[in-house]
Enzyme design. Structure first.
Site, PDB file in Angstrom:
ATOM      1  N   GLY A  65       0.863  -1.186   0.000  1.00 55.83           N
ATOM      2  CA  GLY A  65       0.000   0.000   0.000  1.00 55.83           C
ATOM      3  C   GLY A  65       0.888   1.220   0.000  1.00 55.83           C
ATOM      4  O   GLY A  65       2.106   1.114   0.202  1.00 55.83           O
TER       5      GLY A  65
ATOM      6  N   GLY B 101       2.837   3.583   1.349  1.00 53.68           N
ATOM      7  CA  GLY B 101       3.412   3.762   2.684  1.00 53.68           C
ATOM      8  C   GLY B 101       3.969   5.162   2.887  1.00 53.68           C
ATOM      9  O   GLY B 101       4.176   5.599   4.016  1.00 53.68           O
ATOM     10  N   ARG B 102       4.265   5.827   1.789  1.00 55.14           N
ATOM     11  CA  ARG B 102       4.769   7.199   1.928  1.00 55.14           C
ATOM     12  C   ARG B 102       4.254   8.058   0.780  1.00 55.14           C
ATOM     13  O   ARG B 102       4.906   8.994   0.336  1.00 55.14           O
ATOM     14  CB  ARG B 102       6.288   7.223   1.977  1.00 55.14           C
ATOM     15  CG  ARG B 102       6.967   6.601   0.777  1.00 55.14           C
ATOM     16  CD  ARG B 102       8.411   7.010   0.758  1.00 55.14           C
ATOM     17  NE  ARG B 102       9.153   6.292  -0.266  1.00 55.14           N
ATOM     18  CZ  ARG B 102      10.408   6.515  -0.533  1.00 55.14           C
ATOM     19  NH1 ARG B 102      11.076   7.433   0.128  1.00 55.14           N
ATOM     20  NH2 ARG B 102      11.024   5.841  -1.473  1.00 55.14           N
TER      21      ARG B 102
ATOM     22  N   ASP C 218       9.082   5.551   7.803  1.00 52.99           N
ATOM     23  CA  ASP C 218       8.848   6.884   8.364  1.00 52.99           C
ATOM     24  C   ASP C 218       7.981   7.768   7.470  1.00 52.99           C
ATOM     25  O   ASP C 218       7.703   8.919   7.806  1.00 52.99           O
ATOM     26  CB  ASP C 218      10.185   7.577   8.657  1.00 52.99           C
ATOM     27  CG  ASP C 218      11.048   7.732   7.402  1.00 52.99           C
ATOM     28  OD1 ASP C 218      10.558   7.415   6.301  1.00 52.99           O
ATOM     29  OD2 ASP C 218      12.209   8.168   7.528  1.00 52.99           O
ATOM     30  N   GLY C 219       7.613   7.259   6.302  1.00 54.17           N
ATOM     31  CA  GLY C 219       6.744   8.039   5.414  1.00 54.17           C
ATOM     32  C   GLY C 219       7.465   9.154   4.674  1.00 54.17           C
ATOM     33  O   GLY C 219       6.833   9.947   3.980  1.00 54.17           O
TER      34      GLY C 219
ATOM     35  N   ARG D  60      -1.997  -0.600 -10.326  1.00 54.94           N
ATOM     36  CA  ARG D  60      -0.916  -1.499 -10.744  1.00 54.94           C
ATOM     37  C   ARG D  60      -1.408  -2.939 -10.787  1.00 54.94           C
ATOM     38  O   ARG D  60      -2.480  -3.237 -10.278  1.00 54.94           O
ATOM     39  CB  ARG D  60       0.260  -1.441  -9.771  1.00 54.94           C
ATOM     40  CG  ARG D  60      -0.060  -0.606  -8.641  1.00 54.94           C
ATOM     41  CD  ARG D  60       0.719  -0.459  -7.406  1.00 54.94           C
ATOM     42  NE  ARG D  60       0.565   0.920  -6.948  1.00 54.94           N
ATOM     43  CZ  ARG D  60       1.565   1.708  -6.604  1.00 54.94           C
ATOM     44  NH1 ARG D  60       2.762   1.230  -6.547  1.00 54.94           N
ATOM     45  NH2 ARG D  60       1.348   2.946  -6.254  1.00 54.94           N
TER      46      ARG D  60
ATOM     47  N   ASP E  78       3.984  -4.778  -7.832  1.00 54.32           N
ATOM     48  CA  ASP E  78       3.379  -3.536  -7.338  1.00 54.32           C
ATOM     49  C   ASP E  78       3.953  -2.314  -8.046  1.00 54.32           C
ATOM     50  O   ASP E  78       3.458  -1.202  -7.853  1.00 54.32           O
ATOM     51  CB  ASP E  78       3.570  -3.397  -5.824  1.00 54.32           C
ATOM     52  CG  ASP E  78       5.012  -3.604  -5.400  1.00 54.32           C
ATOM     53  OD1 ASP E  78       5.513  -4.732  -5.561  1.00 54.32           O
ATOM     54  OD2 ASP E  78       5.639  -2.649  -4.933  1.00 54.32           O
ATOM     55  N   ASN E  79       4.987  -2.518  -8.851  1.00 52.78           N
ATOM     56  CA  ASN E  79       5.553  -1.381  -9.581  1.00 52.78           C
ATOM     57  C   ASN E  79       5.243  -1.459 -11.070  1.00 52.78           C
ATOM     58  O   ASN E  79       5.864  -0.770 -11.877  1.00 52.78           O
ATOM     59  CB  ASN E  79       7.062  -1.314  -9.357  1.00 52.78           C
ATOM     60  CG  ASN E  79       7.401  -0.929  -7.919  1.00 52.78           C
ATOM     61  OD1 ASN E  79       6.609  -0.272  -7.250  1.00 52.78           O
ATOM     62  ND2 ASN E  79       8.558  -1.347  -7.444  1.00 52.78           N
TER      63      ASN E  79
ATOM     64  N   ASP F   3       7.899   4.511 -10.502  1.00 54.15           N
ATOM     65  CA  ASP F   3       8.688   4.072  -9.365  1.00 54.15           C
ATOM     66  C   ASP F   3      10.173   4.054  -9.714  1.00 54.15           C
ATOM     67  O   ASP F   3      10.787   3.009  -9.897  1.00 54.15           O
ATOM     68  CB  ASP F   3       8.211   2.720  -8.822  1.00 54.15           C
ATOM     69  CG  ASP F   3       8.290   2.752  -7.307  1.00 54.15           C
ATOM     70  OD1 ASP F   3       9.249   3.321  -6.797  1.00 54.15           O
ATOM     71  OD2 ASP F   3       7.385   2.215  -6.644  1.00 54.15           O
TER      72      ASP F   3
HETATM   73  P1  AMP Z   1       8.966   0.563  -3.486  1.00 56.23           P
HETATM   74  O1  AMP Z   1      10.225  -0.206  -3.344  1.00 56.23           O
HETATM   75  O2  AMP Z   1       9.181   2.032  -3.688  1.00 56.23           O
HETATM   76  O3  AMP Z   1       8.063  -0.009  -4.518  1.00 56.23           O
HETATM   77  O4  AMP Z   1       8.220   0.495  -2.083  1.00 56.23           O
HETATM   78  C1  AMP Z   1       7.731  -0.688  -1.517  1.00 56.23           C
HETATM   79  C2  AMP Z   1       6.778  -0.364  -0.402  1.00 56.23           C
HETATM   80  O5  AMP Z   1       7.453   0.250   0.692  1.00 56.23           O
HETATM   81  C3  AMP Z   1       5.655   0.572  -0.780  1.00 56.23           C
HETATM   82  O6  AMP Z   1       4.499   0.098  -0.172  1.00 56.23           O
HETATM   83  C4  AMP Z   1       6.108   1.889  -0.198  1.00 56.23           C
HETATM   84  O7  AMP Z   1       5.016   2.739   0.051  1.00 56.23           O
HETATM   85  C5  AMP Z   1       6.800   1.459   1.059  1.00 56.23           C
HETATM   86  N1  AMP Z   1       7.802   2.416   1.538  1.00 56.23           N
HETATM   87  C6  AMP Z   1       8.979   2.710   0.979  1.00 56.23           C
HETATM   88  N2  AMP Z   1       9.660   3.634   1.696  1.00 56.23           N
HETATM   89  C7  AMP Z   1       8.893   3.940   2.745  1.00 56.23           C
HETATM   90  C8  AMP Z   1       9.015   4.819   3.876  1.00 56.23           C
HETATM   91  N3  AMP Z   1      10.091   5.571   4.058  1.00 56.23           N
HETATM   92  N4  AMP Z   1       7.992   4.886   4.749  1.00 56.23           N
HETATM   93  C9  AMP Z   1       6.898   4.132   4.576  1.00 56.23           C
HETATM   94  N5  AMP Z   1       6.718   3.282   3.567  1.00 56.23           N
HETATM   95  C10 AMP Z   1       7.685   3.170   2.656  1.00 56.23           C
HETATM   96 MG    MG Z   2       6.637   0.991  -5.464  1.00 55.77          MG
END
Ligand code: AMP
Ligand code: MG
Length: 464
Positions: free
Chosen positions: A79, A81-82, A113-114, A171, A239-240, A249
Site C-alpha cells: 500500500g 506507505g509514503r 517513516d513516510g 498497478r 506492485d511497480n 517508481d
Molecule cells: P517501493 O520499493 O518504492 O516499490 O516500495 C515498496 C513499499 O514500501 C511501498 O508500499 C512503499 O510505500 C513502502 N515504503 C517505501 N519507503 C517507505 C518509507 N520511508 N515509509 C513508509 N513506507 C515506505
Molecule cells: Mg513501489
C-alpha cells in the site's frame, strides 16, 4: 486554473484505500517545478506554491491506496506507505492522479517513516523527465518541494516531497490486493479500470479477456521502450507495474552504459532478478501473476482461466514482434524481417561490451567516437552488412537518443546540491536531457560513458 480535484477512486469499495493526511511542513521550498507539465495540465504555475504542493492546503481529503505485490518473487501486502493521492485532476477530458510522495505516514507505512530524501526525489524528477523526453510513457514529476526535516538513510539529508502525476497509480498489485482482500469487488474494480484506461474495450464482446490482452500489450510496449534506450527499471515487482503501461517508481533505476544483459545496479538485487536482460522474462512472470489475480472474475463472468493462459502463450511472439520492429528502427532498417541480422548485431554488442547509446550514433556517423570497439574489422563488416539493408538516418534519429542520463553525471549533480545547495548542475542536465534526439552539437561530456570502474561499482537504492 488551479488544481480541480474530483476523486472517483473514493467511489470504490472502502477496503481499497484509506484516508491520509499529509504531514505538517513548515516553510516548504519549491526546488523544481515543471512548467511544461503545468501547461499540459492547464495549471497556472503562479497558483502552485509550496504549501499547495506539499499538501498543506487541501482541496479534498487525500487517500492512500492499498495494494499487494510480489516483491522479488514473494507475495506481500503493501500500500502507499509514503505516498498519498491528493486527488484526481481533470483537464481537457483527461483524468490524472496527483500524488505526493514522501508526505508522511499512512495506514500502510508499516515501520517506515513516510519520508523521502531530497536527493531521491530530485533523482526521480530527473529520470522521469528524461524518460518523457525520450518519448516513453511515464509518470511525470510536477514538482520537488524540500521540507525542513532531517531524513536518515545512508546519510542524513533534508526531506522532500515529489508531486507525481500519472494517468493512475493502479498497478498489477492493486488487482492482487483486490483479489485477496475483496474478491467480491473485483468485477466492479475491473470495470472501473477499463472505463478509466481502456474505455474502447467496452465495445468488445469479451471485455475482460481483451482487457488482459490490452494490459499485456501496453506493458510489452513499455519494456520494449526500455530496451530501446538501455533503461534498467531495477525493481519490477508486481506492485511497480502500472496497469496503463506507464513507467513509474524510479527508485533504483539507472541506464546501462556498456552493453551487458547481466547489468544490475540495485543494492538489493543480489541475484540479478531484475538485470537488464531479465526485464523481458520478468514481465512475462508478472503478467502470469496478474492473470492469477483476475481468477475471481472467472466465476463472476464469462471469462475462463484457459483464455488468459492462451493469451499468455502469445507473449513471446508478441514481444518478439515489437522487439524486432524496435531494433529495426534503431538500425535504420525500413523493411520487415532481418531478425538474423539484428541478432548478429546484438551478439556483437554482447562480445564488445561497447557503450550501448553511442554504438548507434557511431553506426549513423562513423568516426564520432574515439572508442577502440568501433575501430575493429568486425564492426566495419557488420556496418557494411547493415548499410546494405538499413542505416536510414531518419529512422535512426528518431529511435536513438544522442544522450541519456549518464549515471555519474546524475550523481555529481545530486552531490553538488547536497554539498552546496546549488541546483545549477542538475538544471543543466535537465536542459540537455530535454532534447535527446535533436541537438547534434551538445557538449560531448554528456555523451561520454563513465569510466568502466565507475559502472562496475555503481549502486542504486530502493526506498531512499
Ligand atoms: P517501493 O520499493 O518504492 O516499490 O516500495 C515498496 C513499499 O514500501 C511501498 O508500499 C512503499 O510505500 C513502502 N515504503 C517505501 N519507503 C517507505 C518509507 N520511508 N515509509 C513508509 N513506507 C515506505
Ligand atoms: Mg513501489
Amino acid at each position: 486554473m488551479p488544481l480541480s480535484l474530483d476523486t472517483t477512486y473514493k467511489d470504490l469499495d472502502s477496503r481499497l484505500y484509506s484516508r491520509a493526511k499529509p504531514k505538517d511542513v513548515d516553510s516548504p521550498e519549491v526546488l523544481l517545478l515543471d512548467e511544461g507539465l503545468c501547461d499540459d495540465l492547464g495549471l497556472n504555475k503562479e497558483e502552485l506554491n509550496g504549501r499547495i504542493l506539499s499538501g498543506q492546503e487541501l482541496l479534498e481529503d487525500p487517500i492512500a491506496q492499498g495494494y499487494a505485490g510480489h516483491q522479488f518473487g514473494r507475495f506481500t501486502f503493501l500500500g502507499d506507505g509514503r505516498a498519498m493521492i491528493l486527488g484526481e485532476h481533470v483537464h481537457d477530458g483527461d483524468r490524472y492522479d496527483v500524488q505526493l510522495k514522501g508526505a508522511g505516514r499512512t495506514s500502510y507505512s508499516r515501520r517506515g517513516d513516510g519520508s523521502a530524501t531530497v536527493s531521491s526525489m530530485l533523482r526521480e524528477y530527473l529520470y522521469s523527465h528524461a524518460m518523457y523526453a525520450l518519448n516513453i510513457k511515464t509518470s511525470r514529476s510536477l514538482a520537488v518541494v524540500e521540507t525542513n526535516e532531517a531524513v536518515t538513510r545512508r546519510r542524513v539529508e533534508p526531506g522532500a516531497i515529489l508531486v507525481r502525476v500519472m494517468n493512475s497509480h493502479i498497478r498489477y498489485g492493486t488487482f492482487q490486493y483486490v483479489a485477496a482482500q475483496a474478491p467480491d469487488e473485483l468485477q466492479r474494480f475491473t470495470d472501473y479500470v477499463i472505463d478509466r484506461h481502456y474505455p474502447q474495450l467496452n465495445a468488445t464482446d469479451r471485455t475482460y479477456r481483451e482487457f488482459f490482452d490490452a494490459v499485456m500489450e501496453s506493458s510489452i510496449e513499455m519494456v520494449v521502450d526500455w530496451l530501446r534506450v538501455g533503461f534498467l527499471h531495477g525493481v519490477m515487482n508486481t506492485d511497480n507495474m502500472s496497469i496503463d503501461g506507464e513507467t513509474f517508481d524510479y527508485g533504483p533505476c539507472a541506464f546501462m552504459n556498456y552493453y551487458d544483459e547481466a547489468t544490475v545496479f540495485s543494492s538489493v538485487d543480489r541475484n540479478g532478478r531484475y538485470a537488464f536482460g531479465n526485464q523481458r522474462p520478468i514481465l512475462r512472470w508478472n503478467l502470469a501473476r496478474f492473470a492469477e489475480a483476475l481468477q475471481p472474475l472467472c466465476t463472476q463472468s464469462a471469462l475462463t482461466y484457459d483464455e488468459l493462459e492462451l493469451k499468455l502463450d502469445e507473449f513471446e511472439d508478441r514481444f518478439d514482434a515489437r522487439y524486432y520492429a524496435m531494433m529495426r528502427t534503431k538500425l535504420g532498417i525500413n523493411s520487415d524481417g532481418e531478425e538474423e541480422l539484428v541478432d548478429e548485431f546484438v551478439e556483437w554488442l554482447r562480445k564488445s561490451n561497447a557503450d550501448y547509446t553511442n554504438t548507434f550514433l557511431e553506426l549513423e556517423t562513423p568516426g564520432t567516437f574515439d572508442d577502440p570497439a568501433f575501430g575493429t574489422a568486425e564492426f566495419e563488416q557488420l556496418r557494411s552488412k547493415l548499410a546494405a539493408v538499413g542505416l536510414d538516418e531518419e529512422s535512426m534519429q528518431e529511435a536513438n537518443p544522442r544522450c541519456i542520463p549518464r549515471n555519474y553525471l546524475v550523481e555529481q549533480a545530486l552531490d553538488e546540491y547536497l554539498e552546496t545547495g546549488d541546483l545549477s548542475k542538475l538544471e543543466g542536465l535537465l536542459t540537455v536531457l530535454e532534447n535527446p534526439y535533436g541537438a547534434k552539437d551538445m557538449d560531448s561530456q554528456f555523451q561520454q560513458p563513465p569510466p568502466r570502474e565507475f559502472d562496475a561499482k555503481y549502486t542504486t537504492y530502493c526506498n531512499t
